[in-house]
Structures are given as structure tokens and as C-alpha cells.
Scaffold this motif. Structure first.
Motif, mmCIF file in Angstrom:
data_model
loop_
_atom_site.group_PDB
_atom_site.id
_atom_site.type_symbol
_atom_site.label_atom_id
_atom_site.label_comp_id
_atom_site.label_asym_id
_atom_site.label_seq_id
_atom_site.Cartn_x
_atom_site.Cartn_y
_atom_site.Cartn_z
ATOM 1 N N PRO A 123 10.184 5.396 4.247
ATOM 2 C CA PRO A 123 8.964 6.102 3.815
ATOM 3 C C PRO A 123 9.095 7.617 3.769
ATOM 4 O O PRO A 123 8.540 8.245 2.846
ATOM 5 C CB PRO A 123 7.915 5.646 4.848
ATOM 6 C CG PRO A 123 8.395 4.297 5.288
ATOM 7 C CD PRO A 123 9.894 4.417 5.321
ATOM 8 N N PRO A 124 9.804 8.285 4.711
ATOM 9 C CA PRO A 124 9.914 9.751 4.603
ATOM 10 C C PRO A 124 10.606 10.209 3.316
ATOM 11 O O PRO A 124 10.188 11.206 2.708
ATOM 12 C CB PRO A 124 10.724 10.137 5.839
ATOM 13 C CG PRO A 124 10.457 9.050 6.824
ATOM 14 C CD PRO A 124 10.382 7.808 5.990
ATOM 15 N N ARG A 125 11.646 9.487 2.904
ATOM 16 C CA ARG A 125 12.334 9.862 1.664
ATOM 17 C C ARG A 125 11.431 9.619 0.463
ATOM 18 O O ARG A 125 11.400 10.404 -0.490
ATOM 19 C CB ARG A 125 13.635 9.062 1.511
ATOM 20 C CG ARG A 125 14.683 9.387 2.556
ATOM 21 C CD ARG A 125 15.109 10.839 2.475
ATOM 22 N NE ARG A 125 15.701 11.151 1.169
ATOM 23 C CZ ARG A 125 15.913 12.395 0.742
ATOM 24 N NH1 ARG A 125 15.547 13.434 1.475
ATOM 25 N NH2 ARG A 125 16.470 12.597 -0.438
ATOM 26 N N ILE A 126 10.696 8.507 0.508
ATOM 27 C CA ILE A 126 9.764 8.205 -0.579
ATOM 28 C C ILE A 126 8.702 9.293 -0.664
ATOM 29 O O ILE A 126 8.363 9.784 -1.752
ATOM 30 C CB ILE A 126 9.125 6.821 -0.356
ATOM 31 C CG1 ILE A 126 10.194 5.721 -0.495
ATOM 32 C CG2 ILE A 126 7.972 6.586 -1.317
ATOM 33 C CD1 ILE A 126 9.724 4.347 -0.106
ATOM 34 N N ASP A 168 0.797 -1.230 0.000
ATOM 35 C CA ASP A 168 0.000 0.000 0.000
ATOM 36 C C ASP A 168 0.829 1.280 0.000
ATOM 37 O O ASP A 168 0.252 2.364 -0.091
ATOM 38 C CB ASP A 168 -0.912 0.025 1.235
ATOM 39 C CG ASP A 168 -1.946 -1.084 1.226
ATOM 40 O OD1 ASP A 168 -2.620 -1.237 0.193
ATOM 41 O OD2 ASP A 168 -2.065 -1.802 2.234
ATOM 42 N N LEU A 169 2.150 1.183 0.118
ATOM 43 C CA LEU A 169 2.963 2.394 0.244
ATOM 44 C C LEU A 169 3.259 2.988 -1.126
ATOM 45 O O LEU A 169 4.040 2.429 -1.904
ATOM 46 C CB LEU A 169 4.273 2.089 0.970
ATOM 47 C CG LEU A 169 5.182 3.309 1.202
ATOM 48 C CD1 LEU A 169 4.506 4.309 2.131
ATOM 49 C CD2 LEU A 169 6.538 2.889 1.753
ATOM 50 N N PRO A 170 2.677 4.148 -1.453
ATOM 51 C CA PRO A 170 2.931 4.756 -2.766
ATOM 52 C C PRO A 170 4.385 5.184 -2.904
ATOM 53 O O PRO A 170 5.039 5.583 -1.937
ATOM 54 C CB PRO A 170 2.006 5.976 -2.778
ATOM 55 C CG PRO A 170 0.974 5.712 -1.741
ATOM 56 C CD PRO A 170 1.687 4.919 -0.680
ATOM 57 N N CYS A 171 4.897 5.084 -4.093
ATOM 58 C CA CYS A 171 6.236 5.584 -4.404
ATOM 59 C C CYS A 171 6.256 6.009 -5.863
ATOM 60 O O CYS A 171 5.366 5.652 -6.638
ATOM 61 C CB CYS A 171 7.306 4.526 -4.139
ATOM 62 S SG CYS A 171 7.207 3.074 -5.196
ATOM 63 N N LEU A 172 7.265 6.760 -6.230
ATOM 64 C CA LEU A 172 7.404 7.160 -7.626
ATOM 65 C C LEU A 172 7.675 5.939 -8.491
ATOM 66 O O LEU A 172 8.535 5.114 -8.174
ATOM 67 C CB LEU A 172 8.549 8.153 -7.795
ATOM 68 C CG LEU A 172 8.316 9.603 -7.373
ATOM 69 C CD1 LEU A 172 9.578 10.412 -7.636
ATOM 70 C CD2 LEU A 172 7.133 10.200 -8.120
ATOM 71 N N GLY A 173 6.924 5.823 -9.571
ATOM 72 C CA GLY A 173 7.293 4.870 -10.610
ATOM 73 C C GLY A 173 8.155 5.580 -11.638
ATOM 74 O O GLY A 173 8.073 6.805 -11.790
ATOM 75 N N TYR A 174 9.001 4.822 -12.308
ATOM 76 C CA TYR A 174 9.931 5.433 -13.257
ATOM 77 C C TYR A 174 9.836 4.746 -14.613
ATOM 78 O O TYR A 174 9.721 3.519 -14.695
ATOM 79 C CB TYR A 174 11.379 5.316 -12.767
ATOM 80 C CG TYR A 174 11.684 6.132 -11.539
ATOM 81 C CD1 TYR A 174 12.170 7.436 -11.646
ATOM 82 C CD2 TYR A 174 11.501 5.606 -10.264
ATOM 83 C CE1 TYR A 174 12.459 8.194 -10.518
ATOM 84 C CE2 TYR A 174 11.785 6.345 -9.127
ATOM 85 C CZ TYR A 174 12.265 7.644 -9.260
ATOM 86 O OH TYR A 174 12.546 8.392 -8.147
ATOM 87 N N THR A 175 9.901 5.523 -15.660
ATOM 88 C CA THR A 175 10.206 5.011 -16.988
ATOM 89 C C THR A 175 11.405 5.806 -17.488
ATOM 90 O O THR A 175 11.454 7.034 -17.291
ATOM 91 C CB THR A 175 9.013 5.169 -17.948
ATOM 92 O OG1 THR A 175 8.668 6.547 -18.060
ATOM 93 C CG2 THR A 175 7.804 4.390 -17.449
ATOM 94 N N HIS A 176 12.369 5.106 -18.069
ATOM 95 C CA HIS A 176 13.627 5.738 -18.491
ATOM 96 C C HIS A 176 14.373 6.349 -17.301
ATOM 97 O O HIS A 176 15.179 7.255 -17.463
ATOM 98 C CB HIS A 176 13.374 6.821 -19.559
ATOM 99 C CG HIS A 176 12.448 6.395 -20.634
ATOM 100 N ND1 HIS A 176 12.859 5.645 -21.717
ATOM 101 C CD2 HIS A 176 11.112 6.576 -20.772
ATOM 102 C CE1 HIS A 176 11.814 5.408 -22.493
ATOM 103 N NE2 HIS A 176 10.745 5.952 -21.943
ATOM 104 N N PHE A 177 14.083 5.854 -16.086
ATOM 105 C CA PHE A 177 14.575 6.401 -14.819
ATOM 106 C C PHE A 177 14.208 7.876 -14.668
ATOM 107 O O PHE A 177 14.912 8.655 -14.050
ATOM 108 C CB PHE A 177 16.086 6.192 -14.652
ATOM 109 C CG PHE A 177 16.513 6.278 -13.196
ATOM 110 C CD1 PHE A 177 15.750 5.711 -12.187
ATOM 111 C CD2 PHE A 177 17.684 6.927 -12.849
ATOM 112 C CE1 PHE A 177 16.136 5.791 -10.853
ATOM 113 C CE2 PHE A 177 18.086 7.020 -11.520
ATOM 114 C CZ PHE A 177 17.315 6.447 -10.516
ATOM 115 N N GLN A 178 13.071 8.231 -15.271
ATOM 116 C CA GLN A 178 12.475 9.547 -15.086
ATOM 117 C C GLN A 178 11.134 9.347 -14.379
ATOM 118 O O GLN A 178 10.436 8.362 -14.638
ATOM 119 C CB GLN A 178 12.255 10.245 -16.434
ATOM 120 C CG GLN A 178 13.504 10.402 -17.269
ATOM 121 C CD GLN A 178 14.548 11.267 -16.580
ATOM 122 O OE1 GLN A 178 14.255 12.345 -16.090
ATOM 123 N NE2 GLN A 178 15.784 10.783 -16.539
ATOM 124 N N PRO A 179 10.754 10.241 -13.477
ATOM 125 C CA PRO A 179 9.496 10.058 -12.745
ATOM 126 C C PRO A 179 8.320 9.878 -13.682
ATOM 127 O O PRO A 179 8.142 10.627 -14.640
ATOM 128 C CB PRO A 179 9.373 11.351 -11.931
ATOM 129 C CG PRO A 179 10.782 11.816 -11.762
ATOM 130 C CD PRO A 179 11.482 11.463 -13.044
#
Length: 476
Positions: free
Chosen positions: A360-363, A145-156
Motif C-alpha cells: 500500500p505505501p508504494r501504491i 477498497d484500496l485505491p490504485c492507479l488504473g492504466y490504459t496503454h500502461f500510462q496512468p
């Protein structure tokens, strides 16, 4: 005493488990040769050849007590490793010396031993894979359940969850497990096939009785737990078997490399890190460093294993009719080292995953920096639903987005895009906070994790009860 004047193979000394290193040891190899000679003599006796029970038992009593120095002396004289060990075995059991290796060729012991050891090693790899799969599944479930940035091309890109990302690593190991299981299921015994695979020597021993030769093949295979032998062979079993095995191991290495690389990227982002021990030193110069040593080692070992299939492919393609001996040296190098390398990779996998640290804080900080840009489409739709002009609002979002991005690039600590939009009179009253809830941007991530665990993980846990949670220690 360790010999500090001679090169040590790091796979043995630093990386592989003691169990895998022992499996490919001279003791195991040559005692397996002796077990094969005992099984051959026993089966030949049962089928009527002039071999006594006492001779078989004399051989059986000497299976583990190998005089390696004597064998080395014989090999220097004969330039033939199998005959060196035949003579060494005969010296240890003189009453049975005359019937050792009766009707066999060298590949009876060398090839059958390789198959026996490969089967054992594949089982070890399978169990390590099951442990890593289970550990990743637990990690995915915990953080689904913990949201985080997904990446394509290592770009957000769009948000995912920490657990959903872990299922990507896990599924690749599941694919590897299927291939290792397939290799195990397909693996057969060479059996007693003779110098060109025709079994002519055994047919002569049994006075032309084809049924007894077939029974001999079956009996020796059964003695080692194989219910099938390869239906046809030259002097050796097809080297495509080795090629397929090493390719399956290289596929495991591919998955390990992908995981190790991803973990290194996440460590750079300070979102997820491998375990770091209390006295561990990250850098000899920079005392503050927490370098991802385990993940880097995984990638390095994986590159080594991923380079091995080419050698086995070339070997399989150059067998010269019923056999040639240019397969010998390369197989002695590649087959054990492919298993040792994958063993080391999976040891690291099973060491790292149970101790992975999530921050989680960094995420959340990374989401806070990027989510305002990602949320603009949702905000636009909500504003239009509240009575706003789509085209006018789109232009205001474009202008504010570029200004906010320029501010971030100029060193600002936070993304003020939402604050800008809230103050813009072109926007009707909106619940900006509600629209900005990160959990609303992860799609079906959490549900996908749950479905993945039920459909893919639970069948593996049921198939291999007691083989999960294999936390391992690593060497230096």
C-alpha cells in the motif's frame, strides 16, 4: 535411476503436477487398454458370445501387471503397438488369449483411452480453475477498497482499486471454466465401432442382430461411466473433438499469460509481488533482485500451450475419409502436453495468488504523484460551484499542470500541483484535501467487486463445494 544421457521432457520433470504426469503415464494408458478389453469381453459374454466367466476373470486379474519389456519386444517384431499388447496380455492370461480384442480394431483401445484420460484430465483442470477463481475472489474481496492507479496503454489513467483489477483476471478464468465444463459435458465415448465405423465385425459376431450390437456399444460405454457414444464415426472419433479440447486448454493459457504479464508489470511498479521464499535467489549476479520467476514461468508455459491448437486443427482437417494414421504421432505429443502445460500454469496460479504481497505505501506514493493531475477536473468543477470563472481557472490549471509536470521530470520527489493551485488567488476557498481523497476517484470499484462476488463467484462455490483453496507447491 534417472537417465542423464537422454532428453527429459521438462513438462514432466520440472513443471506439471505428479498427478497429471501419472495420468498420462504408460502404466495408466496400457492398463486402461486392458480394462477396455475386459469390458468388451464381459459385455460380449453377457450378450451371448462363447466367452466364459473364468476367461473374463483371468483377464481382470492381470489389468495392472504389465510386462513392459515383453510388450516392447513384441512391438519390435510386429511394428504394431496394439498387437504387441494383445500378445503380452494373452501371455499373462493364456486361458483368455483367444478372446482378447474380439471384433475390435486398434482404435477401440487407443481412442477410447484418449477419451477416458481426457475426461479425467479435464476434471483436474476444472478443479484447478475453481481453486484459482476462489483464491482471486478472496484477494479481490480483501483489497476491494484500496485505491490504485488504473492504466490504459500502461500510462496512468483513472483510479481503480486493487480488488477491482483482480476481478478482471478472475472473470477470464470464469469464462475458461465455462468452456472446460462445456467440453466435459459434450465429451462422449467412441464405443465399439469397428474398422470403418460401421460395426460390421460385431454385426457378424452377433449373427446380424442389430439390437445386440447397439447393446454392446451401450454396455461398454456404461462400464466407463459414459452415458452416450458418438452417434457416427469412422474408425476414429472426429478429430474436431481433440481440436476443441486443446483450444479450450489454450484459452486457459491465454488467461494465465495475461495474469502473469500483469503481475510482472506490477512487480516493476513495486505495488504487487508474487511470493518470494526466504532462501530464493533472484539473480546469480545481482543479489538484491526479486525477479518474478513464477509469473515469468507462467507466461513462458502459456506461450507453449497457446501454440498447440494449430496442430490439432490441421489434424482435424486432414482425416482422409474414414481415417488416416498421420494423426497418431502428433496426437501423442499434443494432447498430453497440452494438459501437462495447463496443469503447470494452474499450479503456478494456485501457488502465487494466495501468497501475493500488496504494498500500500508504494501504491499511495504513485497515486500521490499522479492524482493531482487527475483531480484537476473535479477541482475545476468545485471552484466554479464556489463562484470562480471556469475559463480563467482552466487556464491557471493548464499552466500550473505543465509546470508541475516539468518539475517532476526534472527530478522532483513530489507533485506540487495542488500546493500551486491553493496559492493561486484565482481560486476561491476550497476544501482541496477533501477533493483529493483517492477513494472519491475509484467510481463503483468496491461495489462492482461485491456485485461480482455475489453474482459470479458464489454460484461457483455452491456448484463445487470442497474444491476451493487449492494452494499448491511448485517444482524447481
Amino acid at each position: 535411476m534417472k537417465d542423464y544421457q537422454t532428453y527429459d521432457n521438462p513438462l514432466i520433470q520440472r513443471y506439471a503436477s505428479r498427478k497429471m504426469a501419472h495420468l498420462w503415464s504408460p502404466q495408466v494408458k496400457f492398463s486402461t487398454w486392458r480394462r477396455l478389453w475386459v469390458a468388451l469381453a464381459q459385455a460380449e459374454r453377457e450378450l451371448g458370445l462363447n466367452i466364459t466367466a473364468e476367461q473374463v476373470e483371468a483377464l481382470r486379474a492381470q489389468i495392472e501387471t504389465i510386462d513392459f519389456a515383453a510388450a516392447e519386444n513384441y512391438e519390435r517384431r510386429f511394428r504394431h503397438d496394439v498387437m504387441a499388447h494383445v500378445h503380452t496380455f494373452a501371455d499373462a492370461a493364456p486361458s483368455a488369449g483367444a478372446i482378447i480384442h474380439l471384433g475390435a480394431t486398434s482404435c477401440y483401445v487407443t481412442d477410447n483411452t484418449d477419451l477416458i484420460l481426457s475426461r479425467e484430465a479435464l476434471g483436474m483442470v476444472r478443479d484447478q480453475l475453481v481453486g484459482a477463481i476462489d483464491a482471486l475472489a478472496r484477494f479481490a474481496d480483501r483489497w476491494k477498497d484500496l485505491p490504485c492507479l488504473g492504466y490504459t496503454h500502461f500510462q496512468p489513467a483513472q483510479l481503480v482499486t486493487v480488488g477491482k483489477r483482480a476481478t478482471l483476471w478472475c472473470y477470464e478464468l470464469i469464462l475458461d471454466l465455462g468452456e472446460i465444463e462445456r467440453r466435459l459435458a459434450d465429451l462422449r465415448f467412441l464405443g465399439v465401432k469397428g474398422t470403418t465405423g460401421t460395426q460390421a465385425s460385431f454385426l457378424a459376431l452377433f449373427d446380424g442382430d442389430h439390437d445386440k450390437v447397439k447393446a454392446l456399444d451401450d454396455k461398454v460405454a456404461a462400464a466407463f461411466g459414459f452415458d452416450q457414444t458418438y452417434p457416427v464415426a469412422g474408425q476414429t472419433y472426429s478429430r474436431k473433438i481433440d481440436s476443441q479440447t486443446v483450444s479450450a486448454l489454450a484459452a486457459v493459457a491465454e488467461s494465465g499469460h495475461r495474469f502473469g504479464m500483469d503481475l510482472r508489470l506490477l512487480a516493476h511498479e513495486q505495488e504487487v509481488e508474487e511470493p518470494f521464499e526466504a532462501e530464493q535467489i533472484g539473480s546469480s549476479a545481482m543479489a538484491y533482485k526479486r525477479n518474478p520467476m513464477r509469473a515469468e514461468r507462467m507466461c513462458s508455459l502459456a506461450r507453449f500451450v497457446m501454440g498447440l491448437p494449430a496442430g490439432m486443427a490441421h489434424t482435424a482437417g486432414t482425416q482422409w475419409l474414414e481415417r488416416t494414421l498421420d494423426d497418431s504421432a502428433i496426437r501423442r505429443l499434443i494432447i498430453p502436453q497440452a494438459f501437462l502445460g495447463v496443469d503447470a500454469i494452474l499450479n503456478l496460479y494456485n501457488n502465487v495468488v494466495p501468497g501475493m504481497v500488496v504494498h500500500p505505501p508504494r501504491i499511495a506514493a504513485h497515486i500521490a504523484e499522479q492524482l493531482p493531475f487527475m483531480a484537476t477536473e473535479n477541482l475545476l468543477m468545485a471552484a466554479v460551484q464556489a463562484g470562480g470563472d471556469r475559463q480563467a481557472l482552466h487556464e491557471r490549471i493548464r499552466v500550473h499542470s505543465h509546470d508541475a509536470a516539468a518539475r517532476l521530470k526534472g527530478g522532483a520527489a513530489d507533485n506540487d500541483l495542488i500546493a500551486r493551485l491553493e496559492k493561486d488567488a484565482a481560486f476561491p476557498p476550497l476544501d482541496f484535501a477533501g477533493v483529493m481523497d483517492p477513494s472519491k476517484f475509484t467510481g463503483r470499484s468496491a461495489r462492482q467487486v461485491e456485485e461480482f462476488l455475489e453474482a459470479e463467484i458464489e454460484p461457483i462455490r455452491r456448484r463445487y463445494p470442497g474444491r476451493t483453496e487449492t494452494r499448491t507447491e511448485i517444482h524447481v
